[in-house]
Enzyme design. Structure first.
Site, PDB file in Angstrom:
ATOM      1  NE  ARG A 122      -4.010  -1.968   2.200  1.00  6.55           N
ATOM      2  CZ  ARG A 122      -3.868  -2.850   3.180  1.00  6.55           C
ATOM      3  NH1 ARG A 122      -2.958  -2.647   4.112  1.00  6.55           N
ATOM      4  NH2 ARG A 122      -4.641  -3.902   3.234  1.00  6.55           N
ATOM      5  CE  LYS A 144      -2.052  13.100 -15.207  1.00  4.84           C
ATOM      6  NZ  LYS A 144      -2.543  13.372 -16.561  1.00  4.84           N
ATOM      7  CD  GLU A 186       4.859  16.677 -23.289  1.00  2.10           C
ATOM      8  OE1 GLU A 186       4.281  17.570 -22.644  1.00  2.10           O
ATOM      9  OE2 GLU A 186       4.259  15.688 -23.768  1.00  2.10           O
ATOM     10  CE  LYS A 230       3.648  17.113 -14.893  1.00  4.22           C
ATOM     11  NZ  LYS A 230       3.638  15.934 -15.757  1.00  4.22           N
ATOM     12  CD  GLU A 240      -5.455  15.103 -15.535  1.00  9.78           C
ATOM     13  OE1 GLU A 240      -5.503  13.938 -15.159  1.00  9.78           O
ATOM     14  OE2 GLU A 240      -4.891  15.462 -16.568  1.00  9.78           O
ATOM     15  NE  ARG A 244      -1.348  16.519 -13.108  1.00 15.30           N
ATOM     16  CZ  ARG A 244      -0.605  15.798 -12.288  1.00 15.30           C
ATOM     17  NH1 ARG A 244      -0.779  15.898 -11.003  1.00 15.30           N
ATOM     18  NH2 ARG A 244       0.314  14.985 -12.758  1.00 15.30           N
ATOM     19  CG  ASN A 248      -3.881  16.670 -20.528  1.00 15.21           C
ATOM     20  OD1 ASN A 248      -2.967  15.860 -20.606  1.00 15.21           O
ATOM     21  ND2 ASN A 248      -4.730  16.702 -19.529  1.00 15.21           N
ATOM     22  CG  HIS A 251      -0.884  15.916 -24.254  1.00 22.26           C
ATOM     23  ND1 HIS A 251      -0.135  17.074 -24.350  1.00 22.26           N
ATOM     24  CD2 HIS A 251      -0.042  14.990 -23.718  1.00 22.26           C
ATOM     25  CE1 HIS A 251       1.079  16.853 -23.871  1.00 22.26           C
ATOM     26  NE2 HIS A 251       1.164  15.606 -23.485  1.00 22.26           N
ATOM     27  CG  HIS A 255      -3.470  11.308 -25.816  1.00 17.19           C
ATOM     28  ND1 HIS A 255      -3.921  11.899 -24.652  1.00 17.19           N
ATOM     29  CD2 HIS A 255      -2.218  10.855 -25.557  1.00 17.19           C
ATOM     30  CE1 HIS A 255      -2.967  11.808 -23.727  1.00 17.19           C
ATOM     31  NE2 HIS A 255      -1.937  11.188 -24.250  1.00 17.19           N
ATOM     32  CG  HIS A 268       3.635  11.366 -25.847  1.00 23.97           C
ATOM     33  ND1 HIS A 268       2.264  11.299 -25.904  1.00 23.97           N
ATOM     34  CD2 HIS A 268       3.929  12.332 -24.930  1.00 23.97           C
ATOM     35  CE1 HIS A 268       1.750  12.182 -25.055  1.00 23.97           C
ATOM     36  NE2 HIS A 268       2.737  12.811 -24.458  1.00 23.97           N
TER      37      HIS A 268
END
Lengths: 371, 371
Positions: A122, A144, A186, A230, A240, A244, A248, A251, A255, A268
């Site tokens: 955990r 993330k 980025e 960031k 998010e 946040r 993206n 993106h 994506h 990417h």
């Protein structure tokens, strides 16, 4: 010289430390955190071949009881089976809750090691040592973590913060040039969404497409400004909920393009570059930002050696259908990040499909790409 | 009548709502939280057979778009393969981040549904509807979620808080009597570690070993006091940094006994009951609490129809060796929770192996148990 960026979150805080050769001090830096004696270093064979010995030696010299686990390279192994193997190594080596998992590698290694750290017992301690430009400026900061589901990327994961991020610009020397340029996408993104000064600094550089032609000073500034951007965003919105989402930028369509080309045609960052061009086009058509800013953005993307056109064989209708399956879709509405000016974007779910289709056909290549 | 216990944590808060027939209002209660339209109900075939229809109807009547996923019963399916199947159902039904996973079942269903909720799309909403006494008073409150590793229980998991816990005492009527008694072990635990009034109330009851001989009022008080105790502890220490360890009273030796008997001879609550007897014995030998308190505790455990003796075929040396593999071991030291008086315990890692061995031989049965 060493730069430290502080990331302050409601329940935790950590440093991003940036300095040439800081990898030699990995052990000492973790020792400063006063964590448990056991460290499991996770990497992939190629990166480990370059930097594994330096990392292990640094950890051992600092008194840690160290073991290593290698993940086979490539996105195809970014799955729960690979996570299970990390668990096995953790169990074999009797890791405790006070132990630490160190990710030495690019985004895939970082995401997977982070997810294993988030879920073993955990939650054990987690340290990021990113070795790609993309991981340095993006993946390693913000918490993330995750793996792919057989039917979708990064669908399985957790928000889990590292205790430390260590960035050694020197390790970029072994990064393949295409990966370097992809990371630059980025960096340019931070210029558009957050830091107009960074954008201007990038505009002044003679070249951005090749590591060897970038000064040590500019490289460090790029790393510092990007991580700071960031960190600023993530500190204001860890999970998010709102702000946040601006990360993206580029993106949304990016994506969709990656997904429709089976993640094979583009890396990417290249897809994000095209996504930024498309988002700029939408914003310009909506009268939100000027033609000259669109041009400045697109020129910078080109200077970084990045693509600016959607592959010709992708249909607008397929791209739009794919947008609607994104995990960030809320009540079926596609969320776009659109620029207002260089350094500032807005979040909106009010872009009509017609406006998306118009931008796509403008940005699409005339030539049919070879897939 | 409805009782609501508020759980306040640094980053989130939620209600534990306790009332007979509250299952009928599941849909309305989730609606009050203003979450997304999609709900995935996770259960096992037996529980779903009893209560699935009521739950689904309540959710549909409240306007939710509902789907269900059944996990095969038993601890043997508490693994990552079963989690993958929950992910598949989530993907098939296009769950979004605003969607909700509802766990309708005992501890296994709750732990697994919680882990799936924690890790699907990096976290979707989670609601607990516990159907066993153990899950009501223990597993459903506090945010521990997880699955087993082939070589150890609950080694994989996350801390992830539910948005709501709904407890309907009426569903206990279908709980097997042995499971009811096992849950009572955790109730008695709260009396020892936190709530002396609860302990006294349990002492006054004629019987504790059979649901039908317990008044509705006592049952509700048991649920309220136990959940309040757990909520108090968890609110002060969400992630087991300190105080929360007291919830492991009886679990140190209890876990070792479960593990050494392959989780086949005893159910969890029975092992905890024996573990409490052993911990009481250690505390008495160390002069920390009185013989009369030991007796009061042991008598209450017996009244609940729970075992008080370590199976005769277990060696003290094996139990002690197993203690050292527990995931809560820190730097190789076994942590014990020992009572000072009824309603108060301390946490210590200073119990010598000799003291443990002495208590074990005192508490061990003379007869060889059939395994």
């Amino acid at each position: 010289m060493q730069s430290v960026i502080k990331v302050n979150l409601p329940q935790t805080k950590y440093d991003i430390a940036i300095a040439p050769n800081i990898l030699d001090r990995l052990g000492d830096r973790i020792k400063d955190l006063k964590l448990g004696k056991k460290v499991l270093l996770v990497s992939n064979p190629e990166i480990f071949n370059y930097y594994g010995e330096t990392a292990l030696k640094s950890l051992e010299n600092a008194g840690f009881d160290v073991c290593a686990h290698l993940i086979p390279p490539g996105e195809i192994h970014k799955n729960l089976d690979s996570i299970q193997k990390i668990y096995d190594t953790a169990l074999d080596n009797h890791l405790e809750r006070s132990s630490t998992l160190v990710a030495l590698g690019g985004g895939v290694v970082g995401d997977m090691t982070g997810f294993a750290a988030a879920t073993w017992l955990r939650g054990v301690n987690f340290v990021q040592v990113p070795t790609s430009l993309l991981a340095m400026v993006d993946a390693s900061v913000g918490g993330k973590t995750g793996v792919n589901h057989p039917r979708g990327k990064n669908l399985i994961g957790a928000f889990y913060q590292p205790r430390l991020v260590l960035i050694d610009p020197n390790v970029l020397q072994t990064l393949p040039p295409r990966e370097f340029r992809a990371g630059m996408a980025e960096v340019i993104k931070y210029g558009i969404i957050w830091d107009a000064d960074l954008f201007t600094e990038l505009e002044k550089a003679d070249r951005l497409d090749d590591l060897s032609s970038i000064s040590q000073e500019l490289l460090e500034n790029i790393l510092i400004s990007s991580c700071q951007a960031k960190a600023d965003v993530v500190s204001q919105d860890e999970k998010e909920g709102g702000l946040r989402a601006i990360l993206n930028y580029g993106h949304t369509i990016g994506h969709a393009i990656e997904s429709l080309t089976n993640y094979e045609l583009l890396v990417h960052g290249e897809a994000v570059a095209i996504g930024m061009v498309a988002a700029g086009e939408i914003a310009q058509n909506l009268g939100m930002w000027s033609a000259s800013e669109t041009q400045r953005q697109d020129r910078l993307i080109q200077k970084a050696g990045l693509p600016t056109e959607i592959p010709a064989n992708l249909k607008a209708s397929d791209i739009i259908a794919t947008l609607k399956t994104d995990k960030k879709v809320k009540a079926g509405k596609v969320r776009f990040i659109l620029p207002e000016k260089i350094g500032k974007v807005i979040i909106t779910d009010r872009v009509e499909s017609e406006a998306i289709a118009a931008a796509i056909s403008k940005v699409r290549s005339e030539e049919v790409a070879a897939i």
